[in-house]
Design an enzyme around this catalytic site. Structure first.
Site, mmCIF file in Angstrom:
data_model
loop_
_atom_site.group_PDB
_atom_site.id
_atom_site.type_symbol
_atom_site.label_atom_id
_atom_site.label_comp_id
_atom_site.label_asym_id
_atom_site.label_seq_id
_atom_site.Cartn_x
_atom_site.Cartn_y
_atom_site.Cartn_z
ATOM 1 N N SER A 85 4.041 -1.950 10.041
ATOM 2 C CA SER A 85 5.383 -2.055 10.509
ATOM 3 C C SER A 85 6.275 -3.474 9.992
ATOM 4 O O SER A 85 7.136 -3.935 10.722
ATOM 5 C CB SER A 85 5.777 -1.908 11.965
ATOM 6 O OG SER A 85 5.512 -0.377 12.238
ATOM 7 N N ASN A 100 0.961 -1.208 -0.032
ATOM 8 C CA ASN A 100 -0.036 0.024 0.129
ATOM 9 C C ASN A 100 0.948 1.110 -0.124
ATOM 10 O O ASN A 100 1.508 1.440 0.968
ATOM 11 C CB ASN A 100 -0.886 0.001 1.127
ATOM 12 C CG ASN A 100 -1.655 1.173 1.443
ATOM 13 O OD1 ASN A 100 -1.729 2.055 0.453
ATOM 14 N ND2 ASN A 100 -2.207 1.351 2.591
ATOM 15 N N GLY A 136 3.374 2.270 10.657
ATOM 16 C CA GLY A 136 4.256 3.395 10.643
ATOM 17 C C GLY A 136 4.868 3.746 11.768
ATOM 18 O O GLY A 136 5.729 4.641 11.743
ATOM 19 N N GLU A 151 -4.641 -4.758 10.824
ATOM 20 C CA GLU A 151 -3.680 -3.936 10.847
ATOM 21 C C GLU A 151 -3.828 -3.123 12.169
ATOM 22 O O GLU A 151 -4.793 -1.848 12.603
ATOM 23 C CB GLU A 151 -3.746 -2.714 9.711
ATOM 24 C CG GLU A 151 -3.518 -3.301 8.489
ATOM 25 C CD GLU A 151 -2.861 -2.298 7.491
ATOM 26 O OE1 GLU A 151 -2.027 -2.662 7.053
ATOM 27 O OE2 GLU A 151 -3.677 -1.335 7.272
ATOM 28 N N HIS A 176 -9.376 1.093 5.434
ATOM 29 C CA HIS A 176 -8.090 1.378 6.100
ATOM 30 C C HIS A 176 -8.122 2.318 7.285
ATOM 31 O O HIS A 176 -8.900 3.406 7.218
ATOM 32 C CB HIS A 176 -7.202 1.872 5.085
ATOM 33 C CG HIS A 176 -5.520 2.028 5.496
ATOM 34 N ND1 HIS A 176 -5.118 2.982 6.459
ATOM 35 C CD2 HIS A 176 -4.517 1.043 5.467
ATOM 36 C CE1 HIS A 176 -3.850 2.625 6.733
ATOM 37 N NE2 HIS A 176 -3.326 1.436 6.082
ATOM 38 N N GLU A 200 -6.551 4.935 8.238
ATOM 39 C CA GLU A 200 -6.229 6.234 7.831
ATOM 40 C C GLU A 200 -7.526 6.788 7.266
ATOM 41 O O GLU A 200 -8.062 7.938 7.471
ATOM 42 C CB GLU A 200 -5.026 6.328 6.871
ATOM 43 C CG GLU A 200 -3.794 6.055 7.753
ATOM 44 C CD GLU A 200 -2.720 5.455 6.863
ATOM 45 O OE1 GLU A 200 -2.639 5.311 5.846
ATOM 46 O OE2 GLU A 200 -1.620 4.891 7.516
ATOM 47 N N LYS A 204 0.248 4.339 -0.234
ATOM 48 C CA LYS A 204 -0.624 5.349 0.548
ATOM 49 C C LYS A 204 -0.382 6.267 -0.586
ATOM 50 O O LYS A 204 -0.332 6.387 -1.656
ATOM 51 C CB LYS A 204 -0.088 5.577 1.838
ATOM 52 C CG LYS A 204 -0.070 4.342 2.646
ATOM 53 C CD LYS A 204 0.173 4.594 4.212
ATOM 54 C CE LYS A 204 0.042 3.094 4.864
ATOM 55 N NZ LYS A 204 -0.024 3.211 6.410
HETATM 56 P P1 13P Z 1 3.548 0.410 7.418
HETATM 57 O O1 13P Z 1 3.877 -0.843 6.713
HETATM 58 O O2 13P Z 1 4.271 1.592 7.233
HETATM 59 O O3 13P Z 1 3.542 0.404 9.030
HETATM 60 O O4 13P Z 1 1.934 0.695 7.006
HETATM 61 C C1 13P Z 1 0.876 -0.207 7.341
HETATM 62 C C2 13P Z 1 -0.063 0.038 6.568
HETATM 63 O O5 13P Z 1 -1.122 0.776 7.156
HETATM 64 C C3 13P Z 1 -0.445 -0.841 5.070
HETATM 65 O O6 13P Z 1 -1.711 -0.578 4.831
#
Ligand code: 13P
Length: 246
Positions: free
Chosen positions: A206, A8, A166, A160, A90, A92, A10
């Protein structure tokens, strides 16, 4: 079941970053796992023409097929651009755009009705984890975000934990296993043993080359949804190799 290594991106990347997809394809000419990249929407069409061995997906969609929704993108448009998967729910999106389980359910339904595959995301906050409410949160998100028309071969679930995204922090392997076993059990209770057993359950938060192998060794972890480490071949390629070896 073919495992899934999903990246992803983002809101990262422009046309210059698309060379990463051909490099990834060259590094994994016959991968055991399915490799998926979900770039930002403006890159989907170009990304989808690069390699037959790298599947392309979107990061979100609108639940309606068309209409007066300025700035939004329908599943039909994403399919037309070459996407085969769509991430939905997600954390976010749930945080930045106040998306609810009901919204995610409607989007997942639209994704399935148009023949694409939803990756339905869920996960607890740190407060919920520390309060001992993780399984209750997951149970609620899973039940209310996943449509009845979902099936193992069409729908992917991604666990997640919000506090692991992150941050470089991950739950213990036992904690990851506990949530994945719980999701599997819930899916089998709802969809039946065989059908519920066929959903791929991804871990996200992560995932790095350094922790991928131990995460992929956990039962009911059928792949990963990778953010930061999916942005470079140097990081994503060893994660794919670890999944292939699991
Ligand atoms: P990270 O791998 O950067 O922690 O992000 C995970 C994520 O939100 C994937 O959708």
């Amino acid at each position: 079941m073919r495992k899934l290594a999903a990246g992803n991106w983002k809101m990262n990347g422009t046309g210059d970053n698309l060379s990463m997809i051909s490099q990834l394809a060259a590094a994994h000419p016959s991968p055991k796992s399915e490799i998926l990249i979900c770039p930002p929407t403006p890159l989907i069409h170009r990304a989808a023409t690069i390699s037959d061995s790298i599947t392309i997906g979107a990061q979100d969609c609108h639940a309606a097929s068309k209409g007066a929704h300025t700035g939004d993108t329908s599943v039909i448009m994403l399919a037309d651009a070459g996407a085969t998967y769509v991430i939905t729910g997600h954390s976010e999106r749930r945080a930045d755009h106040k998306e609810t389980n009901k919204n995610v359910h409607a989007k997942a339904t639209a994704i399935l009705k148009n023949g694409l595959k939803p990756i339905i995301c869920m996960g607890e906050s740190l407060e919920q984890r520390e309060g001992g409410n993780t399984l209750e949160v997951i149970s609620n998100q899973l039940a209310h975000s996943t449509p009845d028309m979902a099936a193992g071969h069409t729908t992917v679930i991604a666990y997640e934990p919000i506090w692991a995204i992150g941050t470089g922090k991950i739950p213990t392997l036992t904690q990851i296993g506990e949530v994945h076993d719980f999701i599997r059990h819930q899916l089998q209770t709802r969809f039946g043993t065989a059908q519920g057993g066929a959903f791929r359950i991804l871990y996200g938060g992560s995932v790095k080359p350094t922790n991928a192998a131990e995460i992929f060794a956990i039962p009911n972890v059928d792949g990963a949804l990778v953010g930061g480490a999916s942005l470079t071949v140097a990081d994503f390629s060893p994660i794919i190799t670890a999944l292939d070896a699991a």
